[in-house]
Motif scaffolding. Structure first.
Motif, PDB file in Angstrom:
ATOM      1  N   LEU A 127       0.831  -1.209   0.000  1.00 58.50           N
ATOM      2  CA  LEU A 127       0.000   0.000   0.000  1.00 58.50           C
ATOM      3  C   LEU A 127       0.865   1.258   0.000  1.00 58.50           C
ATOM      4  CD1 LEU A 127      -2.855  -0.973   2.497  1.00 58.50           C
ATOM      5  CD2 LEU A 127      -2.939  -0.918  -0.005  1.00 58.50           C
ATOM      6  N   VAL A 128       1.977   1.230   0.738  1.00 57.53           N
ATOM      7  CA  VAL A 128       2.891   2.373   0.741  1.00 57.53           C
ATOM      8  C   VAL A 128       3.502   2.552  -0.639  1.00 57.53           C
ATOM      9  CG1 VAL A 128       5.024   3.302   1.712  1.00 57.53           C
ATOM     10  CG2 VAL A 128       3.386   2.141   3.200  1.00 57.53           C
ATOM     11  N   GLU A 129       3.880   1.446  -1.244  1.00 54.14           N
ATOM     12  CA  GLU A 129       4.446   1.493  -2.601  1.00 54.14           C
ATOM     13  C   GLU A 129       3.456   2.101  -3.589  1.00 54.14           C
ATOM     14  OE1 GLU A 129       5.444  -1.698  -6.120  1.00 54.14           O
ATOM     15  OE2 GLU A 129       5.766  -2.332  -4.042  1.00 54.14           O
ATOM     16  N   LEU A 130       2.182   1.773  -3.422  1.00 52.43           N
ATOM     17  CA  LEU A 130       1.134   2.297  -4.313  1.00 52.43           C
ATOM     18  C   LEU A 130       0.778   3.746  -3.994  1.00 52.43           C
ATOM     19  CD1 LEU A 130      -1.242  -0.810  -4.340  1.00 52.43           C
ATOM     20  CD2 LEU A 130       0.145   0.018  -6.261  1.00 52.43           C
ATOM     21  N   GLY A 131       1.246   4.257  -2.859  1.00 56.38           N
ATOM     22  CA  GLY A 131       0.904   5.621  -2.457  1.00 56.38           C
ATOM     23  C   GLY A 131      -0.482   5.737  -1.851  1.00 56.38           C
ATOM     24  N   ALA A 132      -1.072   4.605  -1.465  1.00 58.01           N
ATOM     25  CA  ALA A 132      -2.450   4.591  -0.953  1.00 58.01           C
ATOM     26  C   ALA A 132      -2.481   4.727   0.560  1.00 58.01           C
ATOM     27  CB  ALA A 132      -3.144   3.307  -1.384  1.00 58.01           C
ATOM     28  N   VAL A 133      -1.737   5.712   1.081  1.00 59.52           N
ATOM     29  CA  VAL A 133      -1.701   5.937   2.520  1.00 59.52           C
ATOM     30  C   VAL A 133      -1.994   7.409   2.802  1.00 59.52           C
ATOM     31  CG1 VAL A 133      -0.128   4.046   3.040  1.00 59.52           C
ATOM     32  CG2 VAL A 133       0.797   6.283   2.416  1.00 59.52           C
ATOM     33  N   SER A 134      -2.518   7.655   3.988  1.00 60.20           N
ATOM     34  CA  SER A 134      -2.840   9.029   4.387  1.00 60.20           C
ATOM     35  C   SER A 134      -2.597   9.159   5.883  1.00 60.20           C
ATOM     36  CB  SER A 134      -4.295   9.359   4.044  1.00 60.20           C
ATOM     37  OG  SER A 134      -5.169   8.465   4.703  1.00 60.20           O
TER      38      SER A 134
END
Length: 900
Positions: free
Chosen positions: A690-697
């Motif tokens: 998820l971090v690799e995909l940029g799907a974090v906030s």
């Protein structure tokens, strides 16, 4: 005239036949005749079939039936329909037959008022009191007691006595008599006791669920606390009676709050179709005219609302209250003053004026008025709460500079009051310059360590959980970190947000829709610090690309009746995106032009059209902009959820990932399942994806926080630090994250990291000793003792375990930056607490030596500048000066009782 208050006591009750006996007798004589026919007719009235009910009642009156309920119903029908002259004729006729009926006389007072007969209105009021006090009443029926109680409530007499002597007695003897419950609820709501009202109405529903009045008053009881319950009750009332004018007025009132002005006009038209002279309906039209900037129409409508009863204070009171709800406190206050000119004893107008003035920062007059109301009306819950709070605020510390006045609890003011002032001064400089605003009055900021105190100061009643701060224009109220539990919000972010409201409300003269005001504040938060405000998240992405994106033209309504807390937060974020879009597409000048137009009274849609185009076009263009922003969030991630497992299991999620290797939902859900099973390595793989995909906030307990926790459990400190730093960069309130980074920084002696995260953590929780100590240790280790002083001073105000040791540390730190005088002051304070403190004695001797050396050097420099002085003269002069200096300073630094 009617508005003059007449003396009244409750002693007359002793002259009546015992109430419990009379109530047990029930309705007297012929009042029981035609009961079924009357009940059926009254049901027509309750259903809104006013024409039919009036026709039947008129026929019965014409027939000469000896039953006061028929003329009362006839008058009530006429009043509802605005037939005031006809109602007065019927009242005069009925009074000849039923002169002692208080319920009839109560209707008569209203009929006389709306026929513009002020002298007679005064006479009717006086006559009502005479009947009450005369002792000539033959019986005290339940209708009589309820009418008497309502009359006394109109006169703002002691609410507790009204309940005890009238309403409660009726309810005890007649547990199913609805009017007793309605009168009790109405009295409680008018006094701000909404809990009592809700409980009373809940009892009334058992036997009278089909009466629209029960549901109307239920809506009123929940109006300030539960918008969903209010909407449901109002819907039920109008379902029973679509023409129930009080419910229609409340509906229009709420639509105005949501800025659905066209819909509000439609509802008002429904009321005016029933009663063309309805004063509240026309008053709301005046409010709409004001909000549209048509002030000439506003005046005409206000005058029209007063035509039937020119002395009616309720018109000005209602208009002013609605304008104040729109943050037009100055205009609202003017209307309350007009209401008080018509009725100087109008408690509602007095108290609303008090609240308006307090929100305008005019504290002296505002508190005095609130005190007068509390004294006059001891049952007024809101006034009582405010008076209790005022006594606590009197003990607050006041800090003042650059047109800013801060009030804080003394201990908190000592700990971080200077930091609050410094932040607000920066906000004033940055935001006032940017928006070309120069406030001409003091800006008041009050910070409360108790959430209930914040709520009472802000809303008048306990509650308001979830609010961090509120701005009324020149007055800001805020919750301190002490009131927010283990993970408080970033107080710097909150105050920056609220000060931005000060600026934009000042620029527009409080004439701006809520969505724009909130949107600018959140937008300015992000500009100040990227971790502040709000940013795109998986949840917001789903809402934008789903069905939750609100049209710009309807955004204010999203704040007033959100389906959930998540929807409310999304309303803030979406509003900030609108502002971001306006600035990116049209420039900052366009935004300033919109605000300037609003200040002149131009409605928001017209202001937008003048600067950026029509509101319809903006709705479409912004939706495209927001959707593009959402799609740019983790574009490589697979966000599809069609056919996603309803009850995800490890096996079903693994199968899903075979077909959707970048699925956000599957990676997150699988990471949660594996973590719960203790399979940390396997869970880490999915979170790292998820971090690799940029799907974090920045969400609490989101993928980044989960990942950092797993790294810690696995002992991978470097990876943990990397995850924690990612969190701290995008989250404004990640206190646990900063604490962990401080701990790791200490272990590695990375003092730069320790101080950075201590500073960030203190912007969230300035009342934590460990965070101040971390800042002290880092600053001293880095050779920057001046940065340690604020935290050292804060610790001195936190009831330290070793106050002498803390004074000694203060002395050493001042000595390191060369401030010998302050160093001596603190070392003497340490010795005063602990006379045998050897390190403090040594430091005191060192300081004395330092001062002597400094004095000799200054003398030598002076003599050198004078030139030609003998060596003996230099020595004598130096000794003399040194001796004098030492003697003077010793006298200054001698610990006094005050210092102790």
């Amino acid at each position: 005239m009617f508005t003059s208050r007449l003396p009244f006591t409750f002693g007359w009750l002793a002259l009546l036949v015992p109430v419990t006996l009379l109530l047990s007798l029930g309705p007297v004589g012929t009042e029981s005749l035609h009961a079924a026919s009357f009940d059926e007719t009254y049901q027509l009235f309750l259903a809104g079939k006013y024409d039919e009910a009036q026709a039947v009642a008129a026929a019965e009156v014409e027939r000469g039936v000896w039953n006061r309920r028929w003329p009362e119903l006839l008058i009530e029908c006429m009043l509802v329909r605005g037939q005031y002259a006809e109602a007065l004729v019927q009242y005069d006729a009925a009074l000849q037959r039923f002169p002692t009926s208080l319920s009839l006389r109560l209707l008569g007072i209203e009929a006389v008022r709306y026929n513009n007969l002020p002298d007679r209105a005064g006479q009717e009021v006086a006559r009502f009191q005479q009947v009450l006090q005369s002792g000539q009443l033959q019986f005290a029926s339940r209708d009589t007691l309820i009418a008497a109680g309502r009359f006394l409530a109109m006169r703002d007499l002691d609410a507790r006595k009204i309940l005890e002597l009238f309403y409660d007695r009726v309810r005890e003897s007649n547990p199913t008599f609805l009017d007793a419950y309605l009168a009790t609820a109405e009295l409680a709501i008018n006094k701000g006791d909404f809990g009592v009202a809700a409980e009373t109405l809940n009892q009334a529903k058992r036997d009278h669920a089909g009466d629209p009045r029960v549901h109307y008053w239920t809506a009123k009881a929940f109006e300030s606390s539960d918008s969903k319950a209010t909407a449901e009750a109002l819907m039920k009332a109008l379902e029973i009676n679509p023409k129930h004018t009080p419910s229609l007025i409340l509906q229009a009132d709420m639509l105005i709050d949501r800025e659905q002005y066209e819909s509000a006009e439609e509802v008002i038209d429904e009321v005016l179709a029933i009663n063309p002279s309805h004063p509240e309906a026309i008053a709301l039209q005046a409010v709409l005219a004001h909000l549209s900037g048509d002030y000439e129409a506003e005046k005409k409508l206000r005058d029209k609302a007063m035509e039937a009863w020119p002395q009616n204070p309720e018109v000005d009171h209602l208009i002013g209250r609605k304008l104040s709800q729109k943050y037009r406190f100055a205009e609202g206050a003017d209307y309350q003053r007009s209401a008080l000119l018509l009725d100087p004893d109008h408690v509602g107008a007095s108290f609303q004026l008090a609240q308006d003035l307090l929100r305008l920062g005019e504290d002296d007059i505002g508190w005095k008025l609130a005190e007068d109301v509390s004294t006059q009306d001891e049952y007024n819950v809101v006034a009582y709460n405010l008076m209790t709070l005022r006594d606590r605020i009197k003990g607050f510390t006041e800090l003042s500079a650059d047109g800013i006045l801060i009030r804080m609890e003394p201990r908190e003011a000592a700990i971080y009051g200077d930091a609050v002032m410094e932040l607000l001064k920066q906000a004033r400089q940055v935001l006032c310059d940017k928006y070309d605003v120069q406030p001409d009055k003091t800006i008041v900021v009050e910070i409360f360590p108790e959430q209930s105190d914040f709520a009472i100061r802000t809303f008048g009643l306990p509650g308001g959980q979830g609010f961090l701060g509120v701005c009324f224009g020149r007055v800001i109220t805020a919750n301190s970190p002490a009131s927010q539990g283990a993970r408080p919000a970033n107080w710097q972010s909150v105050l920056w947000h609220e000060f931005c409201h000060v600026v934009t409300l000042e620029k527009t003269k409080n004439r701006m829709p809520r969505w724009l005001s909130e949107g600018i504040s959140v937008y300015e938060e992000r500009l100040r610090d990227p971790s502040w405000g709000q940013s795109m998240s998986a949840g917001y992405r789903r809402m934008i690309l789903g069905d939750d994106l609100t049209k710009v033209s309807e955004l204010s309504g999203a704040f007033l009746s959100p389906p959930s807390g998540m929807h409310l937060q999304f309303a803030y974020y979406e509003s900030s995106l609108v502002v971001e879009y306006l600035v990116e597409q049209y420039g900052m000048d366009a935004l300033l032009q919109i605000l300037d137009s609003l200040a002149t009274g131009v409605p928001i849609n017209d202001a937008l059209a003048m600067s950026v185009g029509s509101i319809d076009k903006l709705d479409v263009q912004f939706a495209e902009y927001a959707q593009q922003k959402a799609r740019e969030f983790a574009p490589q991630a697979d966000w599809s959820v069609e056919d996603y497992p309803e009850k995800p299991s490890e096996e079903s999620l693994q199968d899903w990932l075979k077909e959707h290797p970048n699925s956000y939902a599957a990676h997150r859900d699988l990471a949660s399942l594996l973590t719960a099973k203790g399979q940390m390595e396997a869970a880490r793989v999915h979170l790292e994806k998820l971090v690799e995909l940029g799907a974090v906030s920045s969400e609490e307990d989101g993928p980044l926080e989960m990942l950092a926790a797993i790294h810690r459990k696995l002992g991978d400190q470097a990876a943990e630090i990397d995850a924690l730093n990612k969190i701290s960069a995008i989250s404004s309130d990640a206190l646990p994250t900063h604490r962990r980074l401080i701990e790791l920084g200490r272990d590695a002696e990375d003092w730069q990291s320790v101080r950075e995260h201590a500073d960030a953590a203190l912007a969230i929780q300035p009342l934590a000793e460990d965070l101040h100590q971390a800042n002290i240790d880092a600053s001293l280790a880095m050779g920057e003792p001046e940065n340690a002083l604020p935290s050292l001073e804060a610790l001195r105000n936190m009831e330290p375990v070793d106050p002498a040791g803390l004074d000694y540390q203060m002395a050493k730190t001042h000595a390191e930056i060369g401030d010998v005088q302050q160093a001596q002051r603190f070392v003497l304070m340490a010795l005063d607490r602990a006379p045998r403190y050897r390190d403090a004695h040594r430091l005191l001797l060192d300081l004395a030596t330092t001062k002597q050396e400094t004095a000799r050097q200054e003398t030598a420099e002076t003599n050198s500048d004078a030139g030609g002085e003998s060596e003996l003269g230099k020595t004598q002069s130096g000794e003399t000066q040194s001796g004098e200096t030492q003697s003077d300073e010793t006298e200054k630094d001698e610990p006094t009782e005050q210092t102790k």
